[in-house]
Design an enzyme around this catalytic site. Structure first.
Site, PDB file in Angstrom:
ATOM      1  N   ASP A 194      -4.292 -14.224   6.797  1.00 20.12           N
ATOM      2  CA  ASP A 194      -5.098 -14.082   5.576  1.00 20.12           C
ATOM      3  C   ASP A 194      -6.551 -13.762   5.913  1.00 20.12           C
ATOM      4  O   ASP A 194      -7.342 -13.499   5.013  1.00 20.12           O
ATOM      5  CB  ASP A 194      -5.017 -15.385   4.765  1.00 20.12           C
ATOM      6  CG  ASP A 194      -5.622 -15.255   3.369  1.00 20.12           C
ATOM      7  OD1 ASP A 194      -5.357 -14.227   2.700  1.00 20.12           O
ATOM      8  OD2 ASP A 194      -6.359 -16.164   2.938  1.00 20.12           O
ATOM      9  N   LEU A 251      -5.334 -31.058  11.482  1.00 24.83           N
ATOM     10  CA  LEU A 251      -4.767 -31.884  10.404  1.00 24.83           C
ATOM     11  C   LEU A 251      -5.884 -32.418   9.505  1.00 24.83           C
ATOM     12  O   LEU A 251      -6.127 -33.615   9.426  1.00 24.83           O
ATOM     13  CB  LEU A 251      -3.918 -33.029  10.970  1.00 24.83           C
ATOM     14  CG  LEU A 251      -2.985 -33.682   9.945  1.00 24.83           C
ATOM     15  CD1 LEU A 251      -1.838 -32.753   9.565  1.00 24.83           C
ATOM     16  CD2 LEU A 251      -2.418 -35.005  10.472  1.00 24.83           C
ATOM     17  N   GLY A 252      -6.551 -31.468   8.829  1.00 24.00           N
ATOM     18  CA  GLY A 252      -7.525 -31.851   7.794  1.00 24.00           C
ATOM     19  C   GLY A 252      -6.822 -31.831   6.449  1.00 24.00           C
ATOM     20  O   GLY A 252      -5.602 -31.965   6.371  1.00 24.00           O
ATOM     21  N   ARG A 253      -7.613 -31.648   5.402  1.00 23.23           N
ATOM     22  CA  ARG A 253      -7.033 -31.667   4.056  1.00 23.23           C
ATOM     23  C   ARG A 253      -5.960 -30.602   3.900  1.00 23.23           C
ATOM     24  O   ARG A 253      -4.874 -30.864   3.371  1.00 23.23           O
ATOM     25  CB  ARG A 253      -8.116 -31.382   3.013  1.00 23.23           C
ATOM     26  CG  ARG A 253      -9.265 -32.356   3.000  1.00 23.23           C
ATOM     27  CD  ARG A 253     -10.263 -31.849   1.963  1.00 23.23           C
ATOM     28  NE  ARG A 253     -11.474 -32.616   1.918  1.00 23.23           N
ATOM     29  CZ  ARG A 253     -12.536 -32.373   2.667  1.00 23.23           C
ATOM     30  NH1 ARG A 253     -12.530 -31.381   3.538  1.00 23.23           N
ATOM     31  NH2 ARG A 253     -13.619 -33.119   2.563  1.00 23.23           N
ATOM     32  N   ILE A 254      -6.264 -29.375   4.367  1.00 26.33           N
ATOM     33  CA  ILE A 254      -5.321 -28.264   4.164  1.00 26.33           C
ATOM     34  C   ILE A 254      -4.103 -28.433   5.073  1.00 26.33           C
ATOM     35  O   ILE A 254      -2.964 -28.243   4.637  1.00 26.33           O
ATOM     36  CB  ILE A 254      -6.042 -26.907   4.379  1.00 26.33           C
ATOM     37  CG1 ILE A 254      -7.082 -26.719   3.264  1.00 26.33           C
ATOM     38  CG2 ILE A 254      -5.050 -25.759   4.399  1.00 26.33           C
ATOM     39  CD1 ILE A 254      -8.038 -25.558   3.462  1.00 26.33           C
ATOM     40  N   HIS A 268      -7.448 -12.192   2.444  1.00 21.88           N
ATOM     41  CA  HIS A 268      -8.264 -13.417   2.339  1.00 21.88           C
ATOM     42  C   HIS A 268      -8.290 -13.918   0.883  1.00 21.88           C
ATOM     43  O   HIS A 268      -9.352 -13.964   0.254  1.00 21.88           O
ATOM     44  CB  HIS A 268      -9.693 -13.177   2.854  1.00 21.88           C
ATOM     45  CG  HIS A 268     -10.439 -14.457   3.118  1.00 21.88           C
ATOM     46  ND1 HIS A 268     -11.500 -14.548   3.966  1.00 21.88           N
ATOM     47  CD2 HIS A 268     -10.263 -15.718   2.636  1.00 21.88           C
ATOM     48  CE1 HIS A 268     -11.961 -15.785   3.988  1.00 21.88           C
ATOM     49  NE2 HIS A 268     -11.212 -16.520   3.183  1.00 21.88           N
ATOM     50  N   ARG A 281      -9.920 -19.252   9.709  1.00 22.14           N
ATOM     51  CA  ARG A 281     -10.883 -18.189   9.967  1.00 22.14           C
ATOM     52  C   ARG A 281     -10.370 -17.357  11.134  1.00 22.14           C
ATOM     53  O   ARG A 281      -9.761 -17.888  12.069  1.00 22.14           O
ATOM     54  CB  ARG A 281     -12.246 -18.779  10.366  1.00 22.14           C
ATOM     55  CG  ARG A 281     -13.043 -19.324   9.219  1.00 22.14           C
ATOM     56  CD  ARG A 281     -13.629 -18.226   8.327  1.00 22.14           C
ATOM     57  NE  ARG A 281     -14.505 -18.797   7.330  1.00 22.14           N
ATOM     58  CZ  ARG A 281     -14.124 -19.171   6.102  1.00 22.14           C
ATOM     59  NH1 ARG A 281     -12.874 -19.012   5.717  1.00 22.14           N
ATOM     60  NH2 ARG A 281     -14.990 -19.682   5.259  1.00 22.14           N
ATOM     61  N   GLU A 338     -13.420  -8.539   8.513  1.00 20.36           N
ATOM     62  CA  GLU A 338     -12.839  -8.276   7.185  1.00 20.36           C
ATOM     63  C   GLU A 338     -13.937  -7.878   6.187  1.00 20.36           C
ATOM     64  O   GLU A 338     -15.074  -8.323   6.358  1.00 20.36           O
ATOM     65  CB  GLU A 338     -12.076  -9.523   6.694  1.00 20.36           C
ATOM     66  CG  GLU A 338     -12.966 -10.747   6.506  1.00 20.36           C
ATOM     67  CD  GLU A 338     -12.171 -12.006   6.133  1.00 20.36           C
ATOM     68  OE1 GLU A 338     -11.190 -12.341   6.829  1.00 20.36           O
ATOM     69  OE2 GLU A 338     -12.570 -12.646   5.143  1.00 20.36           O
TER      70      GLU A 338
HETATM   71  C1  8YV Z   1     -13.555 -17.928   0.127  1.00 18.88           C
HETATM   72  C2  8YV Z   1     -12.946 -19.377   1.948  1.00 18.88           C
HETATM   73  O1  8YV Z   1     -14.658 -18.675  -0.109  1.00 18.88           O
HETATM   74  O2  8YV Z   1     -12.930 -21.612   1.221  1.00 18.88           O
HETATM   75  C3  8YV Z   1     -13.235 -20.821   2.098  1.00 18.88           C
HETATM   76  O3  8YV Z   1     -13.791 -21.183   3.143  1.00 18.88           O
HETATM   77  O4  8YV Z   1     -13.078 -18.616   2.832  1.00 18.88           O
HETATM   78  C4  8YV Z   1     -12.471 -18.820   0.636  1.00 18.88           C
HETATM   79  O5  8YV Z   1     -12.085 -19.767  -0.286  1.00 18.88           O
HETATM   80  C5  8YV Z   1     -13.102 -17.198  -1.063  1.00 18.88           C
HETATM   81  O6  8YV Z   1     -12.453 -16.082  -0.614  1.00 18.88           O
HETATM   82  C6  8YV Z   1     -14.206 -16.800  -2.006  1.00 18.88           C
HETATM   83  O7  8YV Z   1     -15.045 -15.886  -1.438  1.00 18.88           O
END
Ligand code: 8YV
Length: 315
Positions: free
Chosen positions: A258, A153-156, A281, A234, A263
């Site tokens: 995503d 439960l962080g910002r996102i 992603h 991630r 990747e």
């Molecule tokens: C990538 C991300 O930075 O915010 C992150 O941690 O993985 C993404 O926003 C974006 O794909 C640009 O490379």
């Protein structure tokens, strides 16, 4: 005035490349045919690194840049940057939090809807004549009113929860410790327990060594054959081998991803599965957000070289 030397690890949109090139002597690592020879030549001059969330900057690279002062990450996640190597040398690290939160949360919700309502396959059904030849699209599963779990439960995670409130969902979250200001969301101490009481499990956790494979076989089993996993954090937060086995065996209902191990190359077994939604992603990938990320990345670099406080420091 001489421009500081900057090592650029990956490409940016043109609107970022131009101001970066104006302010810095940019050395494009990703264009070098022989990166070892390239580092041998430019490494000793490098004062700054501009990288991206998924590219990070490892110890070996940092060690090739003895004059390095600052690493600016275009992305909120800095798990790919070797923070210990930076601490040892007093190298500053910055990221781009906040500006991408809304877009990442939007895509997480879009992924949930897409996977549970079969949006992608339904589009094919309408397009390829199946609607005419086979009739109505097979019935899918509802999203609204179900139980959602937010792992991290962080910002996102909070932004996902705010959006899900509009779907009349029961929402719980799991975090290393309860948050004092959790907007009335129910706290669950353990990821397995969170998965057990979730139809949709959102992984919105900042990745670190401590969170590696936090979504393991037992969490996937608890989510179960009707459950759906959504990952916009991630790949390392999930045991991908266990995930593929659960999707193949039907012990997990579905997944919307995503991010992937290795990747942009995907484990080919993902491509054979119809209970997984694959995204490249791009959760932060809108023009508005990427412009704000580029600006913030440059603002951090500019502040460093002007001797001003960094807008969004990690270290
Ligand atoms: C990538 C991300 O930075 O915010 C992150 O941690 O993985 C993404 O926003 C974006 O794909 C640009 O490379």
């Amino acid at each position: 005035m001489t421009r500081p030397h900057l090592l650029q690890l990956g490409p940016y949109p043109d609107w970022d490349e131009a101001p970066l090139n104006a302010a810095f002597a940019v050395h494009r690592y990703f264009d070098a045919p022989d990166t070892d020879a390239f580092l041998h030549e430019v490494g000793p001059s490098i004062q700054a690194i501009a990288t991206r969330g998924e590219l990070g900057a490892g110890r070996a690279l940092i060690e090739r840049c003895p004059r390095l002062e600052v690493i600016s990450v275009y992305g909120v996640g800095y798990d790919g940057v070797d923070l210990d190597a930076c601490r040892e040398r007093g190298i500053r690290v910055t990221n781009t939090p906040d500006v991408l939160t809304g877009d990442v949360a939007d895509l997480a919700v879009a992924m949930m809807l897409s996977v549970t309502r079969g949006v992608i396959a339904a589009e094919t059904w309408a397009r390829d004549g199946s609607w005419v030849s086979r009739g109505g699209y097979p019935l899918q599963r509802r999203a609204w009113g179900k139980r959602a779990g937010i792992l991290g439960l962080g910002r996102i995670g909070r932004a996902v929860a705010r959006r899900l409130a509009g779907f009349d969902m029961e929402i719980a979250y799991c975090n290393p410790a309860p948050k004092p200001d959790a907007d009335g969301l129910q706290y669950v101490a353990d990821p397995v327990a969170l998965a057990e009481r979730s139809d949709f499990l959102f992984v919105t956790l900042a990745a670190s060594a401590a969170t590696r494979h936090i979504v393991d076989q037992s969490v996937l089993r608890a989510l179960g054959p009707e459950g759906v996993l959504i990952n916009v954090s991630r790949a390392a937060n999930i045991d991908e081998q266990a995930l593929i086995a659960a999707l193949e065996g039907g012990t997990l209902g579905g997944a919307a991803l995503d991010v992937f191990e290795g990747e942009p190359r995907l484990d080919p077994r993902f491509l054979k599965l119809d209970n997984v939604l694959l995204q490249p992603h791009h959760a932060s990938g809108t023009v508005e957000t990427r412009k704000a990320m580029g600006q913030l990345m440059r603002d951090n670099l500019a502040a460093h070289f002007a001797g001003l406080p960094l807008p969004t420091p990690v270290l």
